[in-house]
Design a protein around this motif. Structure first.
Motif, PDB file in Angstrom:
ATOM      1  N   TRP A 264      -2.535  -0.912   2.359  1.00  0.00           N
ATOM      2  CA  TRP A 264      -1.711  -0.064   1.498  1.00  0.00           C
ATOM      3  C   TRP A 264      -1.126   1.119   2.262  1.00  0.00           C
ATOM      4  O   TRP A 264      -0.041   1.610   1.902  1.00  0.00           O
ATOM      5  CB  TRP A 264      -2.492   0.397   0.262  1.00  0.00           C
ATOM      6  CG  TRP A 264      -3.743   1.194   0.503  1.00  0.00           C
ATOM      7  CD1 TRP A 264      -5.020   0.721   0.518  1.00  0.00           C
ATOM      8  CD2 TRP A 264      -3.834   2.604   0.758  1.00  0.00           C
ATOM      9  NE1 TRP A 264      -5.901   1.743   0.762  1.00  0.00           N
ATOM     10  CE2 TRP A 264      -5.208   2.912   0.912  1.00  0.00           C
ATOM     11  CE3 TRP A 264      -2.906   3.634   0.850  1.00  0.00           C
ATOM     12  CZ2 TRP A 264      -5.669   4.201   1.171  1.00  0.00           C
ATOM     13  CZ3 TRP A 264      -3.351   4.924   1.103  1.00  0.00           C
ATOM     14  CH2 TRP A 264      -4.721   5.197   1.261  1.00  0.00           C
ATOM     15  N   THR A 265      -1.798   1.581   3.317  1.00  0.00           N
ATOM     16  CA  THR A 265      -1.213   2.678   4.102  1.00  0.00           C
ATOM     17  C   THR A 265      -0.030   2.171   4.919  1.00  0.00           C
ATOM     18  O   THR A 265       0.965   2.896   5.101  1.00  0.00           O
ATOM     19  CB  THR A 265      -2.246   3.323   5.040  1.00  0.00           C
ATOM     20  OG1 THR A 265      -2.671   2.367   6.028  1.00  0.00           O
ATOM     21  CG2 THR A 265      -3.457   3.813   4.274  1.00  0.00           C
TER      22      THR A 265
ATOM     23  N   SER B  24      -0.071  -0.495  -5.031  1.00  0.00           N
ATOM     24  CA  SER B  24      -0.352   0.907  -4.705  1.00  0.00           C
ATOM     25  C   SER B  24       0.925   1.701  -4.484  1.00  0.00           C
ATOM     26  O   SER B  24       0.894   2.938  -4.443  1.00  0.00           O
ATOM     27  CB  SER B  24      -1.223   0.999  -3.441  1.00  0.00           C
ATOM     28  OG  SER B  24      -0.478   0.629  -2.287  1.00  0.00           O
ATOM     29  N   LEU B  25       2.073   1.019  -4.365  1.00  0.00           N
ATOM     30  CA  LEU B  25       3.347   1.720  -4.216  1.00  0.00           C
ATOM     31  C   LEU B  25       3.662   2.497  -5.490  1.00  0.00           C
ATOM     32  O   LEU B  25       3.410   2.028  -6.610  1.00  0.00           O
ATOM     33  CB  LEU B  25       4.461   0.719  -3.916  1.00  0.00           C
ATOM     34  CG  LEU B  25       4.367   0.022  -2.551  1.00  0.00           C
ATOM     35  CD1 LEU B  25       5.304  -1.170  -2.483  1.00  0.00           C
ATOM     36  CD2 LEU B  25       4.688   1.003  -1.429  1.00  0.00           C
ATOM     37  N   GLU B  26       4.235   3.658  -5.331  1.00  0.00           N
ATOM     38  CA  GLU B  26       4.407   4.592  -6.444  1.00  0.00           C
ATOM     39  C   GLU B  26       5.209   3.999  -7.597  1.00  0.00           C
ATOM     40  O   GLU B  26       4.957   4.282  -8.763  1.00  0.00           O
ATOM     41  CB  GLU B  26       5.086   5.872  -5.948  1.00  0.00           C
ATOM     42  CG  GLU B  26       5.187   6.972  -6.991  1.00  0.00           C
ATOM     43  CD  GLU B  26       3.836   7.399  -7.542  1.00  0.00           C
ATOM     44  OE1 GLU B  26       3.756   7.716  -8.743  1.00  0.00           O
ATOM     45  OE2 GLU B  26       2.848   7.409  -6.776  1.00  0.00           O
TER      46      GLU B  26
ATOM     47  N   ARG C 267      -8.363   1.535  -5.349  1.00  0.00           N
ATOM     48  CA  ARG C 267      -7.756   0.899  -4.184  1.00  0.00           C
ATOM     49  C   ARG C 267      -8.846   0.592  -3.151  1.00  0.00           C
ATOM     50  O   ARG C 267      -9.901   1.253  -3.108  1.00  0.00           O
ATOM     51  CB  ARG C 267      -6.679   1.787  -3.583  1.00  0.00           C
ATOM     52  CG  ARG C 267      -7.182   3.038  -2.906  1.00  0.00           C
ATOM     53  CD  ARG C 267      -6.030   3.922  -2.475  1.00  0.00           C
ATOM     54  NE  ARG C 267      -6.528   5.101  -1.767  1.00  0.00           N
ATOM     55  CZ  ARG C 267      -5.791   6.191  -1.511  1.00  0.00           C
ATOM     56  NH1 ARG C 267      -4.520   6.223  -1.908  1.00  0.00           N
ATOM     57  NH2 ARG C 267      -6.302   7.211  -0.860  1.00  0.00           N
TER      58      ARG C 267
ATOM     59  N   ASN D 125       2.895   2.160   2.804  1.00  0.00           N
ATOM     60  CA  ASN D 125       3.213   3.494   2.262  1.00  0.00           C
ATOM     61  C   ASN D 125       2.839   3.609   0.786  1.00  0.00           C
ATOM     62  O   ASN D 125       3.511   4.295   0.002  1.00  0.00           O
ATOM     63  CB  ASN D 125       4.693   3.838   2.463  1.00  0.00           C
ATOM     64  CG  ASN D 125       5.062   3.946   3.929  1.00  0.00           C
ATOM     65  OD1 ASN D 125       4.337   4.550   4.722  1.00  0.00           O
ATOM     66  ND2 ASN D 125       6.193   3.366   4.301  1.00  0.00           N
ATOM     67  N   GLY D 126       1.748   2.955   0.411  1.00  0.00           N
ATOM     68  CA  GLY D 126       1.243   3.113  -0.943  1.00  0.00           C
ATOM     69  C   GLY D 126       0.652   4.493  -1.161  1.00  0.00           C
ATOM     70  O   GLY D 126       0.184   5.140  -0.215  1.00  0.00           O
ATOM     71  N   THR D 127       0.686   4.960  -2.403  1.00  0.00           N
ATOM     72  CA  THR D 127       0.210   6.312  -2.714  1.00  0.00           C
ATOM     73  C   THR D 127      -0.817   6.357  -3.844  1.00  0.00           C
ATOM     74  O   THR D 127      -1.473   7.380  -4.029  1.00  0.00           O
ATOM     75  CB  THR D 127       1.388   7.218  -3.114  1.00  0.00           C
ATOM     76  OG1 THR D 127       2.046   6.651  -4.258  1.00  0.00           O
ATOM     77  CG2 THR D 127       2.386   7.354  -1.965  1.00  0.00           C
ATOM     78  N   ARG D 128      -0.947   5.275  -4.600  1.00  0.00           N
ATOM     79  CA  ARG D 128      -1.816   5.319  -5.781  1.00  0.00           C
ATOM     80  C   ARG D 128      -3.291   5.183  -5.392  1.00  0.00           C
ATOM     81  O   ARG D 128      -3.669   4.247  -4.704  1.00  0.00           O
ATOM     82  CB  ARG D 128      -1.447   4.211  -6.771  1.00  0.00           C
ATOM     83  CG  ARG D 128      -0.073   4.385  -7.389  1.00  0.00           C
ATOM     84  CD  ARG D 128       0.213   3.305  -8.425  1.00  0.00           C
ATOM     85  NE  ARG D 128       1.491   3.551  -9.073  1.00  0.00           N
ATOM     86  CZ  ARG D 128       1.667   4.357 -10.119  1.00  0.00           C
ATOM     87  NH1 ARG D 128       0.620   4.977 -10.643  1.00  0.00           N
ATOM     88  NH2 ARG D 128       2.857   4.523 -10.642  1.00  0.00           N
ATOM     89  N   ASN D 129      -4.115   6.131  -5.857  1.00  0.00           N
ATOM     90  CA  ASN D 129      -5.556   6.050  -5.637  1.00  0.00           C
ATOM     91  C   ASN D 129      -6.188   4.979  -6.524  1.00  0.00           C
ATOM     92  O   ASN D 129      -7.144   4.318  -6.129  1.00  0.00           O
ATOM     93  CB  ASN D 129      -6.223   7.389  -5.946  1.00  0.00           C
ATOM     94  CG  ASN D 129      -5.812   8.467  -4.976  1.00  0.00           C
ATOM     95  OD1 ASN D 129      -5.639   8.208  -3.792  1.00  0.00           O
ATOM     96  ND2 ASN D 129      -5.639   9.680  -5.471  1.00  0.00           N
TER      97      ASN D 129
END
Length: 368
Positions: free
Chosen positions: A121-122, A306-308, A341, A125-129
């Motif tokens: 996910w990093t 996990s992407l916004e 995640r 560029n995922g951001t969701r916890n």
């Protein structure tokens, strides 16, 4: 990235309960688990999510196996590459077969993240916890559908998708909406209707559905555009969106308000990320769809979701919804409508080797 081994596992497992749509009743699930290994011994995992017969798309487990082994993996071998998105571009010279392409590309993205010792996910560029989770209800009778919905609500799911078809829609939705007036509810038609059913479909507006998924033909964009003008309920496209070009056409025609992005259906991350970008730029909502998959594909879905922009709960249910025991070492668990995640390298899970031995019907290792 230097690959020296491909391992293909054909696995089969019975579902805890049959999964029913107007197209097919699934009691046993086959799939292909794909492992790619680099010269340092690191392994990436993918999953071919085609069904045993071509009821959802033209692809099957057998066609995927042939395409992965005989057509796609030779393209991976033929020239060096530094990033899996290069393979996504390379695969474009092969027409169709998105589920076969996705399985191999997924494994390479997982391997790439593991090589960099980062969660996938990093890399995306995922951001969701916490990942928004939903579940699907499909059963032979109205009473069983309502019982399934009730059980899922008790388990903490805040969004439920109900399979509908002509003659099995209005009464079902009326009962579920009456039981759960505040539940996020959507209906999935799997192309069960035609434009002649427009007046009937307009009756669904009263149930305040989040959306109706793929009401018309599997490849259609034009008639969905006509129907969307007649309905208040947003149309969500599933089978109609396979490529970024399909997405551009849907945007131009205003065929939908929502898109269900499935890695397998669109051919992997390269296309999924491009479709996601187009949706973000054109204010189309997105969510991550499911394929009654095993834990490898489910972990990939978590990375993508996990992407916004994935602001609607996806088909990301607990492993225990379908399986007595999944094939991964850490089962996916939904808690109050969310899944944490996964923080380990790559997709964050490994294969449960004991379980894999129990469910594997055929295995082949191809070394370079």
């Amino acid at each position: 990235m230097k690959i020296n081994k491909l391992t293909l596992h054909v696995i089969s497992m019975p579902l805890k309960k049959p999964f029913v749509t107007h197209l097919q009743t699934v009691e046993k699930r086959e799939a292909i688990i794909v492992e790619v290994q680099d010269t340092d011994g690191l392994t990436g995992l993918g999953e071919a999510v085609a069904f045993s017969t071509p009821w959802y798309t033209e692809e099957t487990v057998k066609t995927c196996y042939h395409m992965i082994k005989d057509v796609l993996f030779p393209l991976v071998e033929k020239a060096p590459f530094s990033h899996p998105k290069e393979i996504g571009q390379r695969f474009k010279q092969v027409r169709g077969n998105p589920m076969a392409k996705a399985s191999l590309e997924m494994a390479l993205w997982d391997l790439y993240a593991r090589q960099h010792n980062k969660p996938l996910w990093t890399i995306l560029n995922g951001t969701r916890n916490k990942i928004l989770a939903g579940a699907v209800v499909g059963a032979p009778s109205l009473n069983e559908m309502v019982m399934q919905a009730s059980d899922l609500v008790d388990e903490g799911y805040e969004r439920i998708k109900v399979k509908i078809s002509p003659g099995a829609d209005i009464e079902l939705l009326k009962v579920i909406r009456s039981e759960f007036p505040h539940l996020s509810l959507l209906a999935d038609a799997n192309s069960a209707y035609t434009l002649e059913d427009t007046k009937h479909l307009n009756e669904l507006d009263e149930f305040q559905l989040e959306m109706i998924e793929q009401p018309l033909g599997v490849k259609d964009l034009v008639e969905h555009s006509i129907l969307q003008k007649e309905m208040k309920t947003p149309i969500c496209l599933d089978e109609s969106i396979v490529t970024p070009e399909d997405m551009k056409s849907a945007i131009y025609l205003n065929s939908c308000g929502v898109v269900n992005i499935k890695l397998g259906r669109v051919g992997g991350y390269t296309n999924a990320l491009e479709i996601y970008r187009l949706c973000q730029e054109n204010l189309k909502k997105v969510w991550c769809g499911g394929m009654i998959e095993f834990g490898v594909s489910r972990a990939h879905n978590l990375a993508l979701a996990s992407l916004e922009g994935f602001s609607i709960p996806g088909d990301i249910s607990s492993s225990s919804k379908y399986w007595d025991e999944d094939i991964i070492d850490t089962p996916i668990v939904v808690n109050h409508g969310y899944v944490d995640r996964l923080e380990g390298p790559g997709i964050g899970v490994e294969l449960n080797k004991k379980r894999m031995i129990e469910v594997t019907e055929f295995k082949e290792v191809i070394e370079i």
